[in-house]
Scaffold this active site. Structure first.
Site, PDB file in Angstrom:
ATOM      1  N   GLU A 172      84.679 -67.877  -5.830  1.00 41.84           N
ATOM      2  CA  GLU A 172      86.092 -68.172  -5.793  1.00 41.84           C
ATOM      3  C   GLU A 172      86.914 -67.093  -6.501  1.00 41.84           C
ATOM      4  O   GLU A 172      88.084 -66.879  -6.191  1.00 41.84           O
ATOM      5  CB  GLU A 172      86.320 -69.523  -6.465  1.00 41.84           C
ATOM      6  CG  GLU A 172      87.758 -69.941  -6.453  1.00 41.84           C
ATOM      7  CD  GLU A 172      87.960 -71.333  -7.006  1.00 41.84           C
ATOM      8  OE1 GLU A 172      86.972 -71.957  -7.415  1.00 41.84           O
ATOM      9  OE2 GLU A 172      89.099 -71.773  -7.004  1.00 41.84           O
ATOM     10  N   PRO A 207      93.606 -75.065  -5.335  1.00 35.98           N
ATOM     11  CA  PRO A 207      92.257 -75.605  -5.496  1.00 35.98           C
ATOM     12  C   PRO A 207      91.465 -75.584  -4.194  1.00 35.98           C
ATOM     13  O   PRO A 207      92.021 -75.424  -3.110  1.00 35.98           O
ATOM     14  CB  PRO A 207      92.495 -77.044  -5.957  1.00 35.98           C
ATOM     15  CG  PRO A 207      93.847 -77.054  -6.522  1.00 35.98           C
ATOM     16  CD  PRO A 207      94.628 -76.030  -5.760  1.00 35.98           C
ATOM     17  N   ARG A 208      90.170 -75.806  -4.357  1.00 40.50           N
ATOM     18  CA  ARG A 208      89.244 -75.626  -3.241  1.00 40.50           C
ATOM     19  C   ARG A 208      89.515 -76.564  -2.078  1.00 40.50           C
ATOM     20  O   ARG A 208      89.402 -76.165  -0.925  1.00 40.50           O
ATOM     21  CB  ARG A 208      87.820 -75.839  -3.748  1.00 40.50           C
ATOM     22  CG  ARG A 208      87.442 -74.759  -4.715  1.00 40.50           C
ATOM     23  CD  ARG A 208      86.114 -75.002  -5.359  1.00 40.50           C
ATOM     24  NE  ARG A 208      85.789 -73.844  -6.191  1.00 40.50           N
ATOM     25  CZ  ARG A 208      84.698 -73.737  -6.910  1.00 40.50           C
ATOM     26  NH1 ARG A 208      83.808 -74.716  -6.910  1.00 40.50           N
ATOM     27  NH2 ARG A 208      84.469 -72.664  -7.627  1.00 40.50           N
ATOM     28  N   ASP A 209      89.838 -77.821  -2.395  1.00 44.50           N
ATOM     29  CA  ASP A 209      90.031 -78.764  -1.281  1.00 44.50           C
ATOM     30  C   ASP A 209      91.241 -78.354  -0.456  1.00 44.50           C
ATOM     31  O   ASP A 209      91.222 -78.401   0.770  1.00 44.50           O
ATOM     32  CB  ASP A 209      90.161 -80.202  -1.804  1.00 44.50           C
ATOM     33  CG  ASP A 209      91.345 -80.387  -2.733  1.00 44.50           C
ATOM     34  OD1 ASP A 209      91.554 -79.520  -3.593  1.00 44.50           O
ATOM     35  OD2 ASP A 209      92.074 -81.384  -2.594  1.00 44.50           O
ATOM     36  N   SER A 214      90.406 -75.217   1.558  1.00 41.76           N
ATOM     37  CA  SER A 214      89.457 -75.509   2.641  1.00 41.76           C
ATOM     38  C   SER A 214      90.167 -76.166   3.816  1.00 41.76           C
ATOM     39  O   SER A 214      89.969 -75.784   4.970  1.00 41.76           O
ATOM     40  CB  SER A 214      88.350 -76.447   2.151  1.00 41.76           C
ATOM     41  OG  SER A 214      87.602 -75.821   1.156  1.00 41.76           O
TER      42      SER A 214
END
Lengths: 251, 677
Positions: free
Chosen positions: B289, B340-342, B345
């Site tokens: 990341e 953030p990742r969510d 994505s």
């Protein structure tokens, strides 16, 4: 789409440590050049699985991204195969020619006894670390602030480069003497460069080198094959450094 | 049995910043000379298990550590790349314990336990000091001080790192501490061993049944406490960034012995993995990341350009600035590529679903991660630093590449080896993939599951990350649990047994024999099944179901369908799986896999059930029915502000599991809808 590849494989089969081993020939066809070497072995194993005549080929692997150090394999006479700076799990079939015969063997070294097929026991490496490859700090309780010990960037980088060793054992497998000097010197150097590790440096180098000898690894004769085959590009400079450390550990 | 989880969670009263200190002051102690009378079993040797093992044996307990790999140094924590968070405020960007706490709670979309997260933030700085003392070679600046960088979901640079190998270096730190204790005879290490059952005596965890993977023999081990540190269950999806051997068996056995399984539906999908490129593929590789600090994510603005790129007619370099859609920067201007990742994505999925994906694979799934502007920016800075006037573009790029190489060299090397493309010259292709599981066994504030004597730490438990894990906080949690929390809380549990001697602590207890024959029968059943399909066949099929219906976004119809499909597949597995060999044989990798896939086939159903129950979108759990007009997640705090903890009903189906709720309080952060705009 690139053309698919066919291979003839000669793979070392050995039931257990007591049994005699031998090469067995297999054919695998229609392999994508983008498959990794281990994925090619997965495909082969799937063929063998329903063959009933023999068990699948056992080999070590885990992270399959080149960092856990679990995979091994001596491929066409080279540790981790024909590509440089990679582990076997990062080796791709595009590195081989269509129709090529590929020899696959386990790491061959007395201190790495064979467990089964291509799997060897590398716990001798653990025992070398147990003999002193650490800084004797309590892991529990309070310690000083990390920034109280500034470390010159050059030293920190050198220590880091040594610390990238993944303990795969390719250095031993590549060495004609089966020496573990590259592994051991990387571990020793990491701590010797850092201020935190220096207090114990003499004891550490003496213990680790003695243990390495006791485990049955050979001596280093500076052929540098280890450096060539190390998937992490660890330099033999560390061996020179540790030789000096070793001698000064007597005084 | 009905649990009142909120009553039982042992969270201390008082102000949030005093809770841990107050709690520590009342925890019971065990004197040093008594500690060696206690046996502790630890399953797993990664950051949480390794650090726990080192600390507990340091304190004087007798510790047995089990791992399935050939050495504790290979645990999958070794593969973590980017970094570890700590609120040290070395950079003076106004970081503090509270800021880290707030970011973590918000990042987890208000589905984690406040008190646990605050404690984690409090301990974070100690971890860095501890690791430095152990000789972990963190990155340093030219003055010799610790260097930091920033990660998704935060506005400060609090992430400590060691190039792209932070996990490796931290794990080797732990490993060296374990080795030191092995040398002293205080840790006994069991490599190539797998736990196959938890043994309970009178409802209390007293030991395990393990299989020696080399000899194939079953072994009984008893202890005063069992610590589960076996990691997450992302491999239920078959393709994931987890190590191939990573499995859910250990936590699943505990679950089937009565341990509550909390929030199973929370699976983090990491936005920066190398896209899938073939059916034969066994594994996905993560790109840290931290690359999002310097890489800009984009897809073409025009559908036809995307099509040209997929078919190799155009190269990314041929698409000029105006025709690129930097969709994260467009949609989330204040966090940009560092959302953030969510969020990152889902944004990638949204673009690819609309047809803008750039990878030439089945679904055209892939987006660019482009370093070009950073290379030029760094090149210019470096030229200034070196006093080079009016450097040519070529010179700037050369200098810039050197800076990028010093930061991410090993990641770029890895990318090139896998894809044959040089990311210094052309953008990386990335796509989301299964990475980390936030769900896990339910634990109280002392990290003990609802089974007395069975503690759960690290990724294996559920408590700290809510429905989404921010980058660089998994390593933090693993080490906090192992080095600094469990050693206190386990003593509190063990204290009552100081003068307690009976055969319940011995493998002679009849429960050990019962467990052993249960395990033996299961192995026999697998081997004698003689079916027609391989274990991998079932695992891949399960993975497809999970990714399609229980993956990045879910809906009622898909989830209901997946439950049926998993049940059918599980039936077929038990009727038609083929596992070669004999029961008495030694090393048998097919058998190892079969046991693990059997467990995944049950866990997968529970994950879908949990996702179906949670009628809201929060963090990584995105239910298509619940979203805002802009397509962002729509949480429902009124009805779903709880931890769902599932209880297995002995000898019944997974679908008969009962859900308990631990309602979450947020007294120290204000519940807000999570915005990264």
């Amino acid at each position: 789409m690139k053309e698919l590849l066919n291979f003839k494989l000669k793979i070392w089969r050995q039931k257990n440590n007591q049994d005699k081993g031998y090469f067995k020939t297999y054919k695998v066809n229609n392999i994508s050049p983008n498959s990794s070497f281990l994925e090619m072995l997965d495909i082969l194993n799937n063929q063998i699985l329903f063959d009933n005549k023999e068990s699948t080929i056992s080999f070590d692997h885990d992270c399959r991204e080149g960092i856990c150090g679990m995979c091994s394999l001596y491929i066409n006479g080279r540790a981790h195969g024909p590509d440089n700076l990679v582990t076997t799990c990062q080796l791709y079939m595009r590195n081989f020619h269509n129709g090529e015969t590929i020899y696959v063997e386990p790491w061959r070294a007395k201190p790495f006894p064979i467990i089964k097929d291509l799997i060897v026991d590398r716990s001798s490496f653990d025992r070398i670390i147990i003999s002193g490859g650490f800084i004797s700090v309590n892991t529990f309780g309070k310690t000083i602030d990390g920034n109280i010990i500034p470390i010159p960037k050059e030293k920190a980088d050198k220590a880091f480069d040594a610390a990238t060793c993944i303990g795969c054992g390719a250095c031993v497998a590549a060495c004609k003497n089966r020496s573990a000097m590259l592994f051991v010197s990387a571990k020793i150097s990491q701590f010797s460069f850092l201020p935190q590790g220096r207090i114990e440096r003499k004891k550490r180098v003496f213990n680790m080198i003695s243990k390495m000898d006791e485990e049955g690894f050979g001596s280093c004769s500076n052929t540098k094959a280890c450096e060539v085959e190390c998937p992490k590009g660890i330099s033999t400079e560390y061996i020179t450094f540790v030789n000096k450390e070793y001698i000064s550990s007597f005084t | 049995m009905k649990y009142d989880l909120k009553k039982n969670n042992q969270v201390p009263e008082g102000k949030i910043d005093k809770k841990w200190n107050n709690h520590k002051s009342i925890l019971k102690l065990i004197s040093p000379n008594n500690r060696s009378n206690f046996d502790i079993i630890i399953i797993g040797s990664g950051l949480s298990g390794g650090s726990a093992a080192a600390s507990l044996s340091e304190l004087g307990y007798k510790v047995k550590v089990f791992c399935y790999q050939d050495s504790p140094r290979r645990a999958h924590s070794v593969a973590a790349q980017g970094g570890i968070n700590a609120s040290k405020n070395y950079k003076g960007d106004n970081d503090s314990i509270y800021q880290l706490f707030h970011d973590t709670i918000k990042g987890g979309d208000y589905r984690s336990r406040e008190a646990n997260v605050y404690r984690l933030s409090e301990i974070s700085s100690n971890i860095i000091d501890q690791c430095v003392a152990q000789g972990v070679p963190f990155a340093r600046d030219y003055a010799g001080y610790l260097e930091t960088r920033s990660f998704g979901g935060t506005k400060v640079a609090r992430t400590f790192y060691a190039k792209g190998q932070t996990g490796q270096q931290l794990l080797l730190g732990c490993y060296s501490a374990i080795c030191r204790q092995i040398g002293k005879g205080k840790i006994k290490m069991y490599n190539r061993h797998e736990m196959l059952d938890l043994v309970l005596v009178e409802g209390v965890a007293r030991g395990i049944i393990a299989r020696n993977l080399v000899s194939g023999k079953l072994e009984k081990h008893s202890a005063h406490a069992v610590v589960i540190a076996s990691g997450g269950y992302g491999n239920v999806f078959f393709l994931s960034t987890n190590a191939m051997g990573a499995n859910a068996s250990c936590i699943w056995k505990v679950h089937k012995k009565g341990g509550l399984f909390a929030n199973p539906c929370y699976t983090q999908i990491h936005p920066t993995c190398i896209p899938i490129h073939g059916e034969y593929q066994s594994k996905l590789t993560l790109m840290s990341e931290s690359l999002r600090n310097d890489g800009r994510i984009w897809v073409p603005k025009k559908l036809e350009d995307a099509n040209f790129i997929r078919n190799g007619i155009k190269k990314p370099e041929n698409i000029n600035e105006e025709n690129r859609d930097y969709y994260l920067e467009r949609r989330y201007p204040s966090f940009g590529n560092l959302v953030p990742r969510d969020v990152a994505s889902r944004a990638a999925k949204e673009r690819c679903d609309k047809g803008f994906g750039i990878e030439n694979n089945e679904n055209g799934e892939g987006v660019f991660l482009d370093f070009n502007s950073s290379i030029e920016k760094y090149g210019e800075e470096k030229a200034n630093e070196l006093g080079i006037n009016n450097p040519s573009l070529e010179k700037k790029r050369q200098l810039g590449k050197e800076v990028i190489e010093s930061k991410y060299g090993n990641l770029f090397h890895m990318y090139e080896k896998i894809t044959e493309k040089n990311p210094y010259e052309t953008p990386m292709k990335i796509y989301p993939a299964v990475h980390y599981t936030m769900g896990g066994l339910w634990v109280d504030y002392n990290l003990m599951s609802n089974i007395p004597g069975c503690f759960v730490i690290g990724e294996a438990n559920f408590s700290d990350h809510g429905s989404n894990r921010l980058g660089a906080s998994a390593l933090m949690q693993g080490l906090a649990d192992g080095y600094f929390i469990l050693p206190y809380t386990i003593a509190n549990y063990l204290a009552k047994y100081v003068t307690y001697k009976n055969e319940n602590f011995s493998i002679k207890n009849v429960e050990f024999n019962k467990s052993e024959s249960f395990v033996k029968n299961k192995i026999k059943r697998l081997i004698q099944n003689n079916g027609k399909k391989s274990v991998d066949f079932f695992h891949k099929k399960l993975g497809n179901i999970m990714w399609k219906y229980v993956g990045m976004s879910r809906n009622h119809t898909g989830l209901s369908k997946s439950i049926n499909k998993i049940q059918e597949l599980r039936n077929e597995f038990w009727n038609n799986v083929f596992v070669p060999g004999d029961v008495e044989d030694g090393l048998n990798t097919e058998l190892e896999k079969a046991g693990r896939v059997a467990d995944f086939l049950e866990l997968g159903e529970l994950m879908a059930m949990d996702a179906l129950n949670r009628k809201e979108s929060c963090g990584c759990h995105f239910r298509e029915e619940y979203k805002t007009k802009e397509g962002e997640a729509l949480r429902n705090d009124l009805h779903y502000k709880y931890v769902s903890a599932w209880e297995y009903q002995e000898n019944k189906f997974i679908s008969d599991e009962i859900m308990h709720k631990e309602y979450l309080d947020f007294n120290f952060v204000k519940l807000e809808s999570r915005s990264y705009k």
